[in-house]
Design a protein around this motif. Structure first.
Motif, PDB file in Angstrom:
ATOM      1  N   HIS A  75       0.838  -1.203   0.000  1.00 23.51           N
ATOM      2  CA  HIS A  75       0.000   0.000   0.000  1.00 23.51           C
ATOM      3  C   HIS A  75       0.878   1.261   0.000  1.00 23.51           C
ATOM      4  O   HIS A  75       0.628   2.206  -0.751  1.00 23.51           O
ATOM      5  CB  HIS A  75      -0.934  -0.002   1.210  1.00 23.51           C
ATOM      6  CG  HIS A  75      -1.816   1.192   1.292  1.00 23.51           C
ATOM      7  ND1 HIS A  75      -2.909   1.366   0.481  1.00 23.51           N
ATOM      8  CD2 HIS A  75      -1.748   2.281   2.076  1.00 23.51           C
ATOM      9  CE1 HIS A  75      -3.473   2.524   0.767  1.00 23.51           C
ATOM     10  NE2 HIS A  75      -2.789   3.096   1.741  1.00 23.51           N
ATOM     11  N   GLU A  76       1.900   1.267   0.838  1.00 18.38           N
ATOM     12  CA  GLU A  76       2.800   2.418   0.920  1.00 18.38           C
ATOM     13  C   GLU A  76       3.546   2.628  -0.398  1.00 18.38           C
ATOM     14  O   GLU A  76       3.694   3.757  -0.863  1.00 18.38           O
ATOM     15  CB  GLU A  76       3.799   2.232   2.066  1.00 18.38           C
ATOM     16  CG  GLU A  76       4.816   3.343   2.197  1.00 18.38           C
ATOM     17  CD  GLU A  76       4.238   4.679   2.610  1.00 18.38           C
ATOM     18  OE1 GLU A  76       4.907   5.708   2.362  1.00 18.38           O
ATOM     19  OE2 GLU A  76       3.145   4.711   3.197  1.00 18.38           O
ATOM     20  N   GLN A  79       1.209   4.171  -2.905  1.00 15.48           N
ATOM     21  CA  GLN A  79       1.004   5.586  -2.598  1.00 15.48           C
ATOM     22  C   GLN A  79       2.196   6.424  -3.050  1.00 15.48           C
ATOM     23  O   GLN A  79       2.029   7.502  -3.622  1.00 15.48           O
ATOM     24  CB  GLN A  79       0.764   5.795  -1.104  1.00 15.48           C
ATOM     25  CG  GLN A  79      -0.578   5.308  -0.626  1.00 15.48           C
ATOM     26  CD  GLN A  79      -1.720   5.980  -1.365  1.00 15.48           C
ATOM     27  OE1 GLN A  79      -2.461   5.321  -2.073  1.00 15.48           O
ATOM     28  NE2 GLN A  79      -1.844   7.272  -1.223  1.00 15.48           N
ATOM     29  N   ARG A  80       3.394   5.928  -2.810  1.00 17.61           N
ATOM     30  CA  ARG A  80       4.594   6.655  -3.223  1.00 17.61           C
ATOM     31  C   ARG A  80       4.664   6.776  -4.744  1.00 17.61           C
ATOM     32  O   ARG A  80       5.052   7.831  -5.257  1.00 17.61           O
ATOM     33  CB  ARG A  80       5.844   5.966  -2.695  1.00 17.61           C
ATOM     34  CG  ARG A  80       6.021   6.113  -1.202  1.00 17.61           C
ATOM     35  CD  ARG A  80       7.281   5.456  -0.728  1.00 17.61           C
ATOM     36  NE  ARG A  80       7.416   5.547   0.720  1.00 17.61           N
ATOM     37  CZ  ARG A  80       8.519   5.229   1.378  1.00 17.61           C
ATOM     38  NH1 ARG A  80       9.588   4.798   0.732  1.00 17.61           N
ATOM     39  NH2 ARG A  80       8.556   5.344   2.689  1.00 17.61           N
ATOM     40  N   LYS A  82       2.113   6.757  -6.845  1.00 11.23           N
ATOM     41  CA  LYS A  82       1.079   7.717  -7.253  1.00 11.23           C
ATOM     42  C   LYS A  82       1.539   9.148  -7.024  1.00 11.23           C
ATOM     43  O   LYS A  82       1.356  10.013  -7.878  1.00 11.23           O
ATOM     44  CB  LYS A  82      -0.222   7.471  -6.477  1.00 11.23           C
ATOM     45  CG  LYS A  82      -1.006   6.288  -6.952  1.00 11.23           C
ATOM     46  CD  LYS A  82      -2.275   6.148  -6.121  1.00 11.23           C
ATOM     47  CE  LYS A  82      -3.110   4.997  -6.563  1.00 11.23           C
ATOM     48  NZ  LYS A  82      -4.336   4.852  -5.748  1.00 11.23           N
ATOM     49  N   ASN A  83       2.138   9.398  -5.876  1.00  8.99           N
ATOM     50  CA  ASN A  83       2.644  10.737  -5.563  1.00  8.99           C
ATOM     51  C   ASN A  83       3.719  11.165  -6.557  1.00  8.99           C
ATOM     52  O   ASN A  83       3.754  12.309  -7.000  1.00  8.99           O
ATOM     53  CB  ASN A  83       3.183  10.809  -4.140  1.00  8.99           C
ATOM     54  CG  ASN A  83       2.104  10.712  -3.104  1.00  8.99           C
ATOM     55  OD1 ASN A  83       0.927  10.950  -3.381  1.00  8.99           O
ATOM     56  ND2 ASN A  83       2.465  10.337  -1.897  1.00  8.99           N
TER      57      ASN A  83
END
Length: 88
Positions: A75-76, A79-80, A82-83
Motif C-alpha cells: 500500500h505504501e 502511494q509513493r 502515485k505521488n
C-alpha cells in the motif's frame, strides 16, 4: 526462524527492511528491528508466535500476520508511486 525471502534486487534488502519498520511504525507498532516485526504484529493480533516451533500455527493466522506486514508495505509503495506520478 523462517527462511528469508530474497528480493529480486538483492541490494534492495536494507531499504526494504527500513520501509517495513517505517510502515509498521505508522500503523502504531513500536518496531526498531525489522526481524522482530512479525512478532510485534502477532502480539497485536493476539496470535501466539514463538521464535521457533510454530508448527501448530494455522495458515490462516500466518496469513494474518504476513498480510498485515506485506499489505501495508505494498500500500505504501503504491502511494509513493502515485505521488511521484502526480509530481511529474
Amino acid at each position: 526462524m523462517a527462511r528469508r525471502r530474497r528480493p529480486l534486487v538483492p541490494e534492495a534488502r536494507e531499504e526494504l527492511d527500513q520501509l517495513k519498520v517505517e510502515v509498521m511504525k505508522k500503523k502504531g507498532y513500536q518496531i526498531e528491528d525489522p526481524d522482530q516485526t512479525k512478532f510485534e504484529v502477532a502480539k497485536g493480533l493476539g496470535i501466539p508466535l514463538k521464535e521457533k516451533g510454530n508448527q501448530n500455527l494455522s495458515s490462516h493466522d500466518a496469513g494474518r500476520i504476513g498480510g498485515q506486514i506485506g499489505g501495508s508495505m505494498v500500500h505504501e509503495l503504491i502511494q509513493r508511486a502515485k505521488n511521484q506520478l502526480n509530481r511529474q
